[in-house]
Design a protein around this motif. Structure first.
Motif, PDB file in Angstrom:
ATOM      1  N   HIS A  48      -0.805   2.222   6.781  1.00  0.00           N
ATOM      2  CA  HIS A  48      -0.009   1.239   6.036  1.00  0.00           C
ATOM      3  C   HIS A  48       0.258  -0.008   6.876  1.00  0.00           C
ATOM      4  O   HIS A  48       0.549  -1.068   6.317  1.00  0.00           O
ATOM      5  CB  HIS A  48       1.305   1.869   5.576  1.00  0.00           C
ATOM      6  N   GLU A  57      -3.242  -1.975  -1.178  1.00  0.00           N
ATOM      7  CA  GLU A  57      -4.149  -1.275  -2.096  1.00  0.00           C
ATOM      8  C   GLU A  57      -5.050  -0.300  -1.350  1.00  0.00           C
ATOM      9  O   GLU A  57      -5.225   0.854  -1.754  1.00  0.00           O
ATOM     10  CB  GLU A  57      -4.996  -2.294  -2.860  1.00  0.00           C
ATOM     11  N   GLN A  58      -5.615  -0.760  -0.214  1.00  0.00           N
ATOM     12  CA  GLN A  58      -6.494   0.099   0.582  1.00  0.00           C
ATOM     13  C   GLN A  58      -5.711   1.255   1.185  1.00  0.00           C
ATOM     14  O   GLN A  58      -6.158   2.412   1.181  1.00  0.00           O
ATOM     15  CB  GLN A  58      -7.137  -0.731   1.698  1.00  0.00           C
ATOM     16  N   VAL A  90      -2.908   2.669   0.137  1.00  0.00           N
ATOM     17  CA  VAL A  90      -2.519   3.628  -0.904  1.00  0.00           C
ATOM     18  C   VAL A  90      -3.714   4.501  -1.282  1.00  0.00           C
ATOM     19  O   VAL A  90      -3.579   5.715  -1.499  1.00  0.00           O
ATOM     20  CB  VAL A  90      -1.974   2.875  -2.141  1.00  0.00           C
ATOM     21  N   TYR A  91      -4.907   3.904  -1.320  1.00  0.00           N
ATOM     22  CA  TYR A  91      -6.127   4.658  -1.642  1.00  0.00           C
ATOM     23  C   TYR A  91      -6.376   5.752  -0.602  1.00  0.00           C
ATOM     24  O   TYR A  91      -6.655   6.910  -0.949  1.00  0.00           O
ATOM     25  CB  TYR A  91      -7.295   3.693  -1.708  1.00  0.00           C
ATOM     26  N   PHE A  92      -6.259   5.404   0.693  1.00  0.00           N
ATOM     27  CA  PHE A  92      -6.441   6.389   1.771  1.00  0.00           C
ATOM     28  C   PHE A  92      -5.359   7.466   1.705  1.00  0.00           C
ATOM     29  O   PHE A  92      -5.636   8.655   1.868  1.00  0.00           O
ATOM     30  CB  PHE A  92      -6.406   5.701   3.130  1.00  0.00           C
ATOM     31  N   GLN A  93      -4.103   7.052   1.504  1.00  0.00           N
ATOM     32  CA  GLN A  93      -2.990   7.998   1.509  1.00  0.00           C
ATOM     33  C   GLN A  93      -3.124   9.016   0.383  1.00  0.00           C
ATOM     34  O   GLN A  93      -2.850  10.214   0.572  1.00  0.00           O
ATOM     35  CB  GLN A  93      -1.668   7.233   1.379  1.00  0.00           C
ATOM     36  N   ARG A  94      -3.564   8.576  -0.783  1.00  0.00           N
ATOM     37  CA  ARG A  94      -3.758   9.508  -1.892  1.00  0.00           C
ATOM     38  C   ARG A  94      -4.808  10.565  -1.554  1.00  0.00           C
ATOM     39  O   ARG A  94      -4.654  11.743  -1.871  1.00  0.00           O
ATOM     40  CB  ARG A  94      -4.175   8.746  -3.135  1.00  0.00           C
ATOM     41  N   ALA A  95      -5.879  10.121  -0.889  1.00  0.00           N
ATOM     42  CA  ALA A  95      -6.942  11.070  -0.507  1.00  0.00           C
ATOM     43  C   ALA A  95      -6.430  12.074   0.519  1.00  0.00           C
ATOM     44  O   ALA A  95      -6.739  13.272   0.441  1.00  0.00           O
ATOM     45  CB  ALA A  95      -8.136  10.303   0.046  1.00  0.00           C
ATOM     46  N   GLU A 103      -4.062  14.533  -1.240  1.00  0.00           N
ATOM     47  CA  GLU A 103      -4.839  15.468  -2.059  1.00  0.00           C
ATOM     48  C   GLU A 103      -5.495  16.537  -1.205  1.00  0.00           C
ATOM     49  O   GLU A 103      -5.509  17.726  -1.563  1.00  0.00           O
ATOM     50  CB  GLU A 103      -5.899  14.702  -2.847  1.00  0.00           C
ATOM     51  N   ILE A 117     -14.510  10.223  -0.352  1.00  0.00           N
ATOM     52  CA  ILE A 117     -14.191   8.905  -0.905  1.00  0.00           C
ATOM     53  C   ILE A 117     -15.201   7.882  -0.396  1.00  0.00           C
ATOM     54  O   ILE A 117     -15.888   8.119   0.607  1.00  0.00           O
ATOM     55  CB  ILE A 117     -12.766   8.449  -0.516  1.00  0.00           C
ATOM     56  N   TYR A 174     -15.446   3.486   0.299  1.00  0.00           N
ATOM     57  CA  TYR A 174     -14.602   2.295   0.359  1.00  0.00           C
ATOM     58  C   TYR A 174     -15.308   1.203   1.164  1.00  0.00           C
ATOM     59  O   TYR A 174     -16.117   1.490   2.046  1.00  0.00           O
ATOM     60  CB  TYR A 174     -13.252   2.623   1.007  1.00  0.00           C
TER      61      TYR A 174
END
Length: 454
Positions: free
Chosen positions: A144, A150-151, A153-158, A161, A171, A173
């Motif tokens: 962060h 945006e990037q 949040v994309y990494f954090q979601r992965a 999960e 993923i 990117y």
């Protein structure tokens, strides 16, 4: 103390305090003959000597020493084996470490341990130029702090999960590294509830190949669509003049003797017009086919425009005379260009043919040339000007595209090939020039193209 006690025999000598030289006075005198352990007992008036030996003799202790020696020997061997095993294990660890380093060095990938909150814990990358920042600037920081929202949040979601499912997450990117956009494919593996292993591969080349493949696919679709339109146009344009040609011939053959001379002449003129149209169509068709297969070879030479195309209007004089159109060759005497004579003639032929076709009776078609500058270079601009019907903006937009529905009849119902302007554009660009058109509905058109000067 007894002479025999606790497995030992005792004896004393040194009567009257005479010590070592005194007489034996207690115990078993034979003890002094068995190499006893002797202790001097000090008295106020001298000393005694106390001797002791094992009841079973010193041989028993010799056996115990041998046993102890054997135990020590076996222990030493065991310790040696253990040391050897430890040494080999350490050597293997060092070899494995070297192998792992070699493997990492051969991989074009990033291996990073990230915490559940996206913090950089460890970086085992051998290819650090693929890192977004140097390793020492990433350790201890969070995604962060490094990436945009945006990037990140994309990494954090992965990461979330992966930890929640304890399974592999893949993923893709893009990242801008060194002012160049690169694409990565990352495999995020579960390590614990507190961290994951982030293994990223550079797939930029694969992405570029994929993009080229998609581009080729789009071009192929476009070519197929163009081919379909092309054959549709050709089928229509071939059928019409051939049908007229055949109809005129059939009529002349079946009714020749009953036809008036004037009618026969009109039929012949109609056949001649159909033949000219067919000839132009087939000529354009051949040149178009060659251009689409990349087999158009240019042979650029330096030549004078006026001298080379002095009679360029000759093949259009019949049609022009029928419509009362004046043809005016105003090419400048001194203008010389570096171009292909045949391709340039094809361009002029198609542009003049269109001008005559769409010019009203009594109109004028002019061919002229001028010098223009584009950037740091000078070109010769060749223009075909008519005062014919002109075009609407919508017609101009589709002028150099292959559309069956854009063909229109000339002012005397002349038919077109549908390919002439496409060939003009292609042949001009092959020679390093550009083609342009200015037109207004009801006020004529000016088609201009440029060629390099000698």
């Amino acid at each position: 103390i007894l002479p025999e006690e606790n497995g030992y025999q005792f004896a004393m000598k040194g009567y009257n305090g005479a010590g070592e030289n005194g007489a034996f006075f207690w115990g078993n005198e034979a003890v002094f003959e068995q190499k006893p352990v002797c202790v001097s007992v000090e008295l106020p008036i001298g000393s005694w000597v106390l001797a002791a030996v094992p009841e079973k003799g010193w041989r028993q202790y010799a056996d115990q020493d041998k046993t102890l020696w054997l135990v020590l020997l076996v222990g030493s061997l065991i310790v040696s084996v253990l040391v050897w095993i430890v040494f080999n294990a350490m050597a293997r660890v060092r070899r494995d470490e070297k192998e792992l380093k070699a493997i990492f060095a051969s991989l074009d990938s990033l291996v990073i341990e990230l915490s559940s909150k996206g913090e950089y814990l460890k970086i085992a990358s051998a290819d650090e130029h693929l890192l977004y920042l140097p390793a020492n600037e990433l350790i201890g920081k969070s995604i962060h702090e490094i990436f945009g929202s945006e990037q990140a949040v994309y990494f954090q979601r992965a990461i979330t999960e992966c930890i929640a499912t304890k399974s592999l997450v893949v993923i893709e990117y893009p990242l801008e590294i060194g002012e160049e956009q690169r694409w990565f494919s990352a495999r995020i593996s579960y390590k614990s509830n507190r961290s994951v292993i982030f293994n990223a591969f550079d797939v930029t080349d694969a992405k570029k190949r994929e993009a080229r493949l998609l581009e080729s696919e789009e071009k192929l679709k476009e070519l197929n669509a163009t081919k379909d339109k092309f054959f549709s146009i050709i089928a229509h344009d071939l059928r019409s003049p051939l049908a007229g040609h055949k109809g005129a011939l059939d009529l002349m053959l079946s009714e020749y003797n009953r036809l008036e001379e004037k009618t026969r002449r009109q039929l012949l003129e109609s056949m001649q017009e159909s033949s000219i149209h067919l000839y132009n169509l087939l000529e354009n068709l051949l040149e178009w086919a060659l251009s689409q297969t990349g087999r158009i070879a240019t042979n650029a030479v330096c030549f004078n425009l006026k001298q080379q195309y002095r009679d360029v209007f000759a093949q259009f004089e019949i049609n022009a005379n029928v419509k009362g159109i004046q043809l005016d060759n105003q090419l400048e005497e001194e203008h010389a260009v570096w171009a292909d004579v045949r391709l340039t003639e094809t361009i002029l032929r198609n542009l003049i043919s269109n001008a005559v076709k769409f010019t009203e009776r009594g109109g004028v078609v002019v061919l002229k040339s001028a010098i223009v500058e584009t950037g740091e270079r000078k070109y010769c601009q060749i223009s075909v000007v008519d005062d014919g019907v002109g075009m609407s903006p919508e017609q101009k937009c589709k002028l150099f595209e292959l559309h069956q529905d854009r063909r229109s009849l000339g002012t005397a119902s002349e038919q077109g090939t549908g390919l002439g302007l496409l060939l003009c554009k292609e042949f001009v660009e092959i020679q390093g020039g550009k083609i342009d058109v200015e037109s207004e509905l009801g006020k004529g058109s000016t088609f201009s193209f440029t060629l390099p000067l000698c």
